[in-house]
Design a protein around this motif. Structure first.
Motif, PDB file in Angstrom:
ATOM      1  N   ALA A  62     -28.942  13.369   2.630  1.00 16.89           N
ATOM      2  CA  ALA A  62     -28.896  13.662   4.063  1.00 16.89           C
ATOM      3  C   ALA A  62     -27.773  14.615   4.434  1.00 16.89           C
ATOM      4  CB  ALA A  62     -28.749  12.364   4.861  1.00 16.89           C
ATOM      5  N   GLY A  63     -26.753  14.724   3.577  1.00 16.31           N
ATOM      6  CA  GLY A  63     -25.607  15.582   3.891  1.00 16.31           C
ATOM      7  C   GLY A  63     -24.333  14.817   4.179  1.00 16.31           C
ATOM      8  N   LYS A  64     -24.353  13.493   3.957  1.00 18.17           N
ATOM      9  CA  LYS A  64     -23.171  12.679   4.252  1.00 18.17           C
ATOM     10  C   LYS A  64     -21.983  13.079   3.380  1.00 18.17           C
ATOM     11  CE  LYS A  64     -24.946   8.683   3.271  1.00 18.17           C
ATOM     12  NZ  LYS A  64     -26.223   9.152   2.675  1.00 18.17           N
ATOM     13  N   SER A  65     -22.204  13.124   2.072  1.00 16.54           N
ATOM     14  CA  SER A  65     -21.101  13.422   1.152  1.00 16.54           C
ATOM     15  C   SER A  65     -20.576  14.842   1.363  1.00 16.54           C
ATOM     16  CB  SER A  65     -21.560  13.255  -0.300  1.00 16.54           C
ATOM     17  OG  SER A  65     -21.880  11.908  -0.556  1.00 16.54           O
ATOM     18  N   ILE A  68     -18.338  14.792   4.411  1.00 14.50           N
ATOM     19  CA  ILE A  68     -17.046  14.172   4.120  1.00 14.50           C
ATOM     20  C   ILE A  68     -16.167  15.123   3.318  1.00 14.50           C
ATOM     21  CG2 ILE A  68     -15.910  12.311   2.834  1.00 14.50           C
ATOM     22  CD1 ILE A  68     -17.111  11.332   5.407  1.00 14.50           C
ATOM     23  N   LYS A  69     -16.759  15.814   2.348  1.00 15.21           N
ATOM     24  CA  LYS A  69     -15.984  16.741   1.524  1.00 15.21           C
ATOM     25  C   LYS A  69     -15.419  17.892   2.350  1.00 15.21           C
ATOM     26  CE  LYS A  69     -18.272  15.629  -2.826  1.00 15.21           C
ATOM     27  NZ  LYS A  69     -19.259  16.050  -3.856  1.00 15.21           N
ATOM     28  N   MET A  70     -16.139  18.336   3.363  1.00 19.05           N
ATOM     29  CA  MET A  70     -15.595  19.370   4.251  1.00 19.05           C
ATOM     30  C   MET A  70     -14.489  18.804   5.131  1.00 19.05           C
ATOM     31  SD  MET A  70     -18.790  21.828   5.344  1.00 19.05           S
ATOM     32  CE  MET A  70     -19.973  20.553   5.775  1.00 19.05           C
ATOM     33  N   MET A  71     -14.632  17.539   5.545  1.00 15.29           N
ATOM     34  CA  MET A  71     -13.605  16.917   6.383  1.00 15.29           C
ATOM     35  C   MET A  71     -12.315  16.640   5.613  1.00 15.29           C
ATOM     36  SD  MET A  71     -15.818  14.178   8.621  1.00 15.29           S
ATOM     37  CE  MET A  71     -17.452  14.623   9.213  1.00 15.29           C
ATOM     38  N   THR A  72     -12.419  16.510   4.299  1.00 19.23           N
ATOM     39  CA  THR A  72     -11.221  16.270   3.489  1.00 19.23           C
ATOM     40  C   THR A  72     -10.648  17.553   2.899  1.00 19.23           C
ATOM     41  OG1 THR A  72     -12.621  15.802   1.571  1.00 19.23           O
ATOM     42  CG2 THR A  72     -11.895  13.922   2.880  1.00 19.23           C
ATOM     43  N   GLU A 177      -3.362   7.989   8.676  1.00 17.38           N
ATOM     44  CA  GLU A 177      -3.898   7.825  10.029  1.00 17.38           C
ATOM     45  C   GLU A 177      -5.412   7.650  10.005  1.00 17.38           C
ATOM     46  OE1 GLU A 177      -2.447  11.138  12.515  1.00 17.38           O
ATOM     47  OE2 GLU A 177      -1.033  11.491  10.879  1.00 17.38           O
ATOM     48  N   LEU A 178      -6.041   8.204   8.969  1.00 18.48           N
ATOM     49  CA  LEU A 178      -7.498   8.225   8.867  1.00 18.48           C
ATOM     50  C   LEU A 178      -7.909   7.762   7.476  1.00 18.48           C
ATOM     51  CD1 LEU A 178     -10.397   9.126   9.748  1.00 18.48           C
ATOM     52  CD2 LEU A 178      -9.759  11.445   9.053  1.00 18.48           C
ATOM     53  N   LEU A 179      -8.897   6.867   7.432  1.00 17.34           N
ATOM     54  CA  LEU A 179      -9.387   6.349   6.157  1.00 17.34           C
ATOM     55  C   LEU A 179     -10.873   6.648   6.032  1.00 17.34           C
ATOM     56  CD1 LEU A 179      -8.834   4.634   3.594  1.00 17.34           C
ATOM     57  CD2 LEU A 179      -9.390   2.605   4.951  1.00 17.34           C
ATOM     58  N   TYR A 180     -11.235   7.393   4.981  1.00 15.40           N
ATOM     59  CA  TYR A 180     -12.638   7.649   4.668  1.00 15.40           C
ATOM     60  C   TYR A 180     -13.094   6.618   3.633  1.00 15.40           C
ATOM     61  CZ  TYR A 180     -12.058  12.364   6.684  1.00 15.40           C
ATOM     62  OH  TYR A 180     -11.812  13.424   7.513  1.00 15.40           O
ATOM     63  N   LEU A 181     -14.206   5.959   3.901  1.00 11.98           N
ATOM     64  CA  LEU A 181     -14.746   4.971   2.977  1.00 11.98           C
ATOM     65  C   LEU A 181     -16.177   5.350   2.620  1.00 11.98           C
ATOM     66  CD1 LEU A 181     -13.562   1.706   4.779  1.00 11.98           C
ATOM     67  CD2 LEU A 181     -12.511   2.787   2.797  1.00 11.98           C
ATOM     68  N   LEU A 212     -13.773   6.028   9.000  1.00 12.99           N
ATOM     69  CA  LEU A 212     -15.123   6.584   8.947  1.00 12.99           C
ATOM     70  C   LEU A 212     -15.794   6.033   7.695  1.00 12.99           C
ATOM     71  CD1 LEU A 212     -17.194   8.532  10.225  1.00 12.99           C
ATOM     72  CD2 LEU A 212     -16.294  10.325   8.728  1.00 12.99           C
ATOM     73  N   ILE A 213     -16.871   5.276   7.895  1.00  8.11           N
ATOM     74  CA  ILE A 213     -17.547   4.588   6.793  1.00  8.11           C
ATOM     75  C   ILE A 213     -18.889   5.247   6.523  1.00  8.11           C
ATOM     76  CG2 ILE A 213     -18.484   2.397   5.972  1.00  8.11           C
ATOM     77  CD1 ILE A 213     -16.655   0.978   7.947  1.00  8.11           C
ATOM     78  N   THR A 214     -19.087   5.684   5.291  1.00  8.59           N
ATOM     79  CA  THR A 214     -20.378   6.183   4.842  1.00  8.59           C
ATOM     80  C   THR A 214     -21.019   5.096   3.995  1.00  8.59           C
ATOM     81  OG1 THR A 214     -19.519   8.438   4.764  1.00  8.59           O
ATOM     82  CG2 THR A 214     -21.554   8.017   3.581  1.00  8.59           C
ATOM     83  N   THR A 215     -22.208   4.653   4.372  1.00  7.67           N
ATOM     84  CA  THR A 215     -22.778   3.503   3.681  1.00  7.67           C
ATOM     85  C   THR A 215     -24.289   3.464   3.803  1.00  7.67           C
ATOM     86  OG1 THR A 215     -22.712   1.078   3.522  1.00  7.67           O
ATOM     87  CG2 THR A 215     -22.516   2.030   5.716  1.00  7.67           C
ATOM     88  N   HIS A 216     -24.932   2.772   2.851  1.00  9.23           N
ATOM     89  CA  HIS A 216     -26.349   2.431   2.956  1.00  9.23           C
ATOM     90  C   HIS A 216     -26.505   0.988   3.416  1.00  9.23           C
ATOM     91  CE1 HIS A 216     -26.895   5.970   0.263  1.00  9.23           C
ATOM     92  NE2 HIS A 216     -28.033   6.055   0.912  1.00  9.23           N
TER      93      HIS A 216
END
Length: 347
Positions: A62-65, A68-72, A177-181, A212-216
């Motif tokens: 879908a483009g989630k990963s 996230i990679k652009m945000m990091t 300040e920000l946690l990506y999961l 920000l949680i990315t999950t199924h």
């Protein structure tokens, strides 16, 4: 609230080689490769305020990963604007790394053959965490995540749930300040999932950590997040509350009523012809009945009132559709592709 993540019109495309067939196909693919452009993220815009806990969901591919990679700062956007904690990730990646934490469910930043405590100690130097701050944070994390039972055990000997708790401690040593999961509870048992969720709620509430949680796992989203983002084929399909999407696409609800009667067949007196319009009898077992009704056909309180007028009630409960089933229906029926955001804003 100040914006922790501010993304506007973000796009990312990749050029990939097209495999050729035939006797000379492999040779031509090397000498004169044919490239095809794939749009991984398309016109993505989103804002996440400081202190929010947001779920990012979507099917595989879908483009989630990629997002996230652009945000990091790992990937550079093809076009669009992005700021995280006031920084442009791909330009100020080192500065941003000191302000964010990242946990990938199937990968680890811990050293495989070292005891967990040694990994945490090494990460202290990588993040340049001052000694007093490191000691304070470590004491806090050891207590909250209950690390002491395995903190001197080599990482390779830890269970999946223990390793995940170790990875969370590693990601939070420097007070991000920000946690990506990314899939933080994948493969965990019920007890381990509950422990991780309790910890995430605590750091969000007590420290104000943006998550920000990315999950199924839709149970993660429903248990932790008031707001969720749905993306598919690189496009944002929905940005709003879990409650709104359940209300709009939840389908049929089920009311379970126990009639106050000693007659084991009493529930059978409720015939289809006697029920209000839009309500159906799913089944009955002795004095217990299951009634299905749509959200638009009859409000729940009116159905209870109708039952109370016709029968003596001992107990009434409701069953909501599983959020995972709702999301699956959305994808399968293409319900989100054009107008969902506008529709839900009007609810």
């Amino acid at each position: 609230m100040p914006q922790m993540i501010d993304v506007e019109g973000l796009n990312k495309s990749f050029r990939i080689g097209v495999k050729r067939t035939g006797a000379l196909g492999g040779l031509l693919s090397v000498i004169k490769p044919e490239l095809r452009e794939v749009q991984a993220v398309q016109d993505l815009s989103l804002k996440v305020a400081a202190g929010e806990m947001v779920g990012l969901i979507g099917p595989n591919g879908a483009g989630k990963s990629t997002s996230i990679k652009m945000m990091t700062g790992i990937l550079v956007p093809t076009s669009g604007a992005i700021r995280v904690a006031g920084l442009v990730p791909f330009r100020q990646r080192r500065d941003l790394a000191a302000r964010i934490g990242v946990v990938f469910g199937q990968r680890s930043q811990l050293w495989w053959d070292l005891p967990l405590i040694d990994s945490l100690h090494l990460l202290r130097y990588l993040y340049r965490v001052p000694e007093e701050r490191y000691k304070t944070n470590l004491v806090h994390l050891r207590k909250m995540l209950e690390l002491d039972e395995f903190i001197h055990t080599p990482v390779r000997q830890l269970s999946l749930g223990q390793r995940m708790r170790g990875d969370l401690a590693a990601a939070l040593l420097h007070d991000p300040e920000l946690l990506y999961l990314d899939e933080p509870t994948i493969g965990l048992d019920v007890v381990a999932k509950a422990r991780i969720r309790e910890f995430l709620r605590a750091i969000n509430k007590e420290r104000g950590t943006t998550i920000l949680i990315t999950t199924h796992d839709m149970d993660d989203v429903e248990a932790l997040c008031e707001r969720m983002l749905i993306i598919d084929h690189g496009r944002k399909l929905y940005d709003g509350t879990v409650a709104n999407i359940r209300e709009r696409f939840g389908g049929e609800r089920v009311l379970i009523a126990v009639l106050d009667t000693t007659d084991s067949e009493a529930a059978s007196i409720i015939g289809v012809e006697h029920l209000p319009e839009g309500v159906r009898l799913i089944r009955s077992e002795g004095p217990r009945i299951w009634l299905g009704f749509g959200r638009e056909s009859m409000p729940a309180h009116m159905l209870i009132s109708w039952l109370g007028e016709h029968y003596q009630l001992r107990d009434v409960t409701f069953q909501e559709p599983e959020i995972e089933d709702i999301i699956r229906r959305i994808y399968e029926e293409g319900l989100l592709l054009k107008n969902i955001s506008k529709e839900l804003e009007q609810i």
